[in-house]
Design an enzyme around this catalytic site. Structure first.
Site, short mmCIF file in Angstrom:
data_model
loop_
_atom_site.label_atom_id
_atom_site.label_comp_id
_atom_site.label_asym_id
_atom_site.label_seq_id
_atom_site.Cartn_x
_atom_site.Cartn_y
_atom_site.Cartn_z
N GLY A 187 3.11 -14.92 6.05
CA GLY A 187 2.26 -14.21 7.19
C GLY A 187 3.16 -14.05 8.34
O GLY A 187 4.10 -14.35 8.55
N ARG A 220 0.80 -0.93 0.02
CA ARG A 220 -0.18 -0.12 0.05
C ARG A 220 0.82 1.24 -0.11
O ARG A 220 0.32 2.21 0.02
CB ARG A 220 -0.90 0.09 1.33
N ASP A 255 5.96 -1.75 11.59
CA ASP A 255 5.20 -0.64 10.94
C ASP A 255 4.44 -0.07 12.31
O ASP A 255 3.32 0.54 11.92
CB ASP A 255 4.22 -1.09 9.88
C1 UD1 Z 1 -1.43 -6.93 11.56
C2 UD1 Z 1 -2.24 -8.11 12.29
C3 UD1 Z 1 -3.56 -7.39 12.74
C4 UD1 Z 1 -3.20 -6.05 13.85
C5 UD1 Z 1 -2.29 -5.12 12.70
C6 UD1 Z 1 -1.77 -3.97 13.72
C7 UD1 Z 1 -1.62 -10.31 11.58
C8 UD1 Z 1 -2.41 -11.33 10.79
N1 UD1 Z 1 -2.47 -9.17 11.40
O1 UD1 Z 1 -2.33 -6.84 10.25
O2 UD1 Z 1 -4.29 -8.34 13.73
O3 UD1 Z 1 -4.38 -5.41 13.94
O4 UD1 Z 1 -1.25 -5.82 12.43
O5 UD1 Z 1 -1.12 -2.96 13.09
O6 UD1 Z 1 -1.02 -10.44 12.12
N2 UD1 Z 1 5.26 -9.32 8.09
C9 UD1 Z 1 6.31 -10.07 7.81
N3 UD1 Z 1 6.30 -11.12 7.15
C10 UD1 Z 1 4.89 -11.43 6.49
C11 UD1 Z 1 4.08 -10.62 6.79
C12 UD1 Z 1 4.15 -9.50 7.55
O7 UD1 Z 1 7.40 -9.68 8.57
O8 UD1 Z 1 4.86 -12.55 5.97
C13 UD1 Z 1 5.38 -7.95 8.81
C14 UD1 Z 1 5.13 -6.87 7.96
O9 UD1 Z 1 6.40 -6.22 7.52
C15 UD1 Z 1 4.80 -5.63 8.98
C16 UD1 Z 1 4.23 -6.66 10.24
O10 UD1 Z 1 4.69 -7.93 9.74
O11 UD1 Z 1 5.87 -5.07 9.80
C17 UD1 Z 1 2.64 -6.39 10.06
O12 UD1 Z 1 2.11 -7.06 8.75
P1 UD1 Z 1 1.05 -6.30 8.13
O13 UD1 Z 1 0.78 -6.97 6.63
O14 UD1 Z 1 1.08 -4.84 8.12
O15 UD1 Z 1 -0.25 -6.81 9.02
P2 UD1 Z 1 -1.58 -5.88 9.25
O16 UD1 Z 1 -2.44 -6.24 7.94
O17 UD1 Z 1 -1.43 -4.62 9.45
CA CA Z 2 0.36 -3.32 9.29
#
Ligand code: UD1
Ligand code: CA
Length: 460
Positions: free
Chosen positions: A80, A15, A105
């Protein structure tokens, strides 16, 4: 209480629509990841592990450049948040203490909140918060006080979407059961991902103790998923920094127009007039005045110094009581000593103005020393560059440099010397000498009159 920290930073940040990995996007001059790691450090984390993926090399370089004490593990495919945490198992396999998971983030998280969940009793503590606009976050589904599950926006029913308590993505876990549970996660959800929050259900099934604590301060857990949210987070942090300065004794006029980065320090009774940009590792002393429309980066401004409006100052050093501006541009390596000053349209680079030296107007001073109490006339230029190399100009003390003097460097001028206005100084000037280096003036008597008559005749 000791604990380790895992920071999730592998995501692309789709995004953001950017080539740069999300966690490297900056808030007040520092990547989001920097804030998260600093908060973990301040909270007292024993070890910090960053899960990298997208832009791995960029993230690793950043950690190295900033000398941040963090290990990295690589998540090859972003399957994930649950899968991301599992990638840290190789480092934590012999560890049996507490581990706090932070999202890369969520840059406004405070050390206190990390410390708080790390010190709480239980197998899993999830930090939650309440917001008017929960869109996009995982919702915390409770039955009375008890937490039942966390459901992601994309998997939520209409009823669940109406819940305003959200998951911050920040948790404390007992390490051993965490990794066991992660191996049992399934990805049968709307996004086909292994969700970290699903550990909650597994823990509950096993009779482990799960607690959800709600923060009083929603701002500190806000997630940043696009550049609009980035600017919102920046605004919150900016206001926090300005308030802290104000409460520590700094007067700030027009605070809403002041951009002051997080590593800037300002002494008490200093007055700042917005709009200003004060950046990097700038240190401003006590009782200084910083005028509006000024930008200062990585500079030292000692006590009682004054920066008038419309200045641009980078990697420079103003000693106690120095004064610059309005409209001065001080570039790297400039030193302005006590009682010395630069005025309007003066540019300096690697220029050292000793005590009481003055360059009040329209001047370029590069690669030079200007001795004590020397006065630089308007229009002076140190010609430091011959197209190939840079050369120095050394000017002694109590020198009077006439207006429009050019110093063709390398050249030195002795103490108490004078240069005549309009001189092009190519040779060293000894102490006490008057240097005149300009064409002699010739006055042709009556010639002006003749020229006028000649032209009148032509017209007829
Ligand atoms: C996530 C949570 C959500 C919470 C929100 C808070 C999950 C499934 N959801 O959603 O419940 O309300 O954060 O901000 O956890 N990342 C990795 N590897 C991956 C996927 C993500 O390192 O395979 C990292 C991203 O870089 C990021 C963080 O994990 O820093 C969160 O991932 P993001 O995709 O932003 O999750 P949200 O949809 O915001
Ligand atoms: Ca996030």
């Amino acid at each position: 209480m000791s604990f380790k920290v895992i920071v999730l930073a592998a995501g692309k940040g789709t995004r953001f629509k950017s080539d740069l990995p999300k966690v490297l996007h900056k808030i007040l001059g520092k990547p989001m990841l920097w804030y998260v790691i600093k908060a973990a450090e301040k909270a007292g984390a024993e070890e910090i592990i960053v899960v990298t993926g997208h832009g791995k090399d960029l993230v690793e370089n950043f950690l190295k450049e900033e000398k941040l004490n963090a290990k990295t593990v690589f998540q090859k495919q972003q399957l994930g948040t649950g899968h991301a945490v599992l990638c840290a198992e190789s480092i934590l396999k012999d560890y049996d203490g507490k581990v706090v998971v932070l999202n890369g983030d969520t840059p406004l998280i405070s050390p206190e909140e990390i410390k708080n969940i790390a010190s709480m009793d239980g197998d899993m503590i999830v930090l939650t918060g309440e917001t008017e606009n929960p869109y996009g976050y995982g919702r915390v589904v409770r039955d009375g006080k008890e937490v039942l599950k966390i459901v992601e926006e994309k998997d939520a029913t209409e009823k669940e979407k109406a819940i305003r308590e959200i998951n911050s993505g920040i948790y404390a876990f007992k390490t051993k059961p965490l990794f066991e549970a992660l191996k049992n996660l399934k990805n049968d959800n709307a996004q086909g991902e292994y969700y970290l929050p699903d550990v909650l259900k597994i823990f509950k099934k096993r009779g482990l103790k799960v607690t959800a604590v709600k923060t009083e301060n929603f701002n500190s857990i806000m997630g940043v998923n696009n550049r609009h949210e980035l600017s919102k987070a920046e605004k919150i942090l900016r206001e926090r920094i300005i308030k802290n300065l104000q409460l520590s004794g700094v007067t700030i006029h027009n605070p809403e127009s002041c951009y002051i980065e997080s590593e800037v320090t300002v002494g008490k009774d200093t007055e700042i007039y917005g709009p200003v940009h004060i950046k990097g590792k700038t240190a401003i002393g006590k009782r200084c005045r910083i005028g509006g429309f000024t930008e200062i980066a990585d500079s030292v401004i000692e006590d009682d110094a004054e920066v008038k409006s419309h200045c641009h100052i980078e990697k420079a050093h103003l000693k106690k009581g120095a004064s610059v501006g309005p409209f001065s541009r001080l570039r790297e390596g400039t030193v302005i000593e006590t009682g010395a000053r630069t005025g309007s349209f003066v540019e300096t680079k690697k220029a050292h103005l000793k005590k009481g030296a003055k360059a009040n107007h329209l001047t370029y001073l590069g690669d030079c020393t200007i001795g004590e109490n020397t006065n630089i006339g308007a229009g002076t230029i140190t010609c430091n560059y011959d197209g190939f190399n840079k050369w120095r100009t050394e000017i002694g003390k109590n020198v009077f440099v006439g207006s429009n003097t050019l110093f063709i460097a390398p050249v030195t001028v002795g103490d108490n010397a004078i240069t005549a206005a309009g001189s092009v100084i190519t040779k060293n000037v000894p102490e006490n000498a008057l240097a005149i280096a300009r064409a002699k003036q010739v006055n042709l008597e009556g010639r002006a009159e003749k020229i006028r008559e000649k032209n009148k005749r032509k017209k007829r």
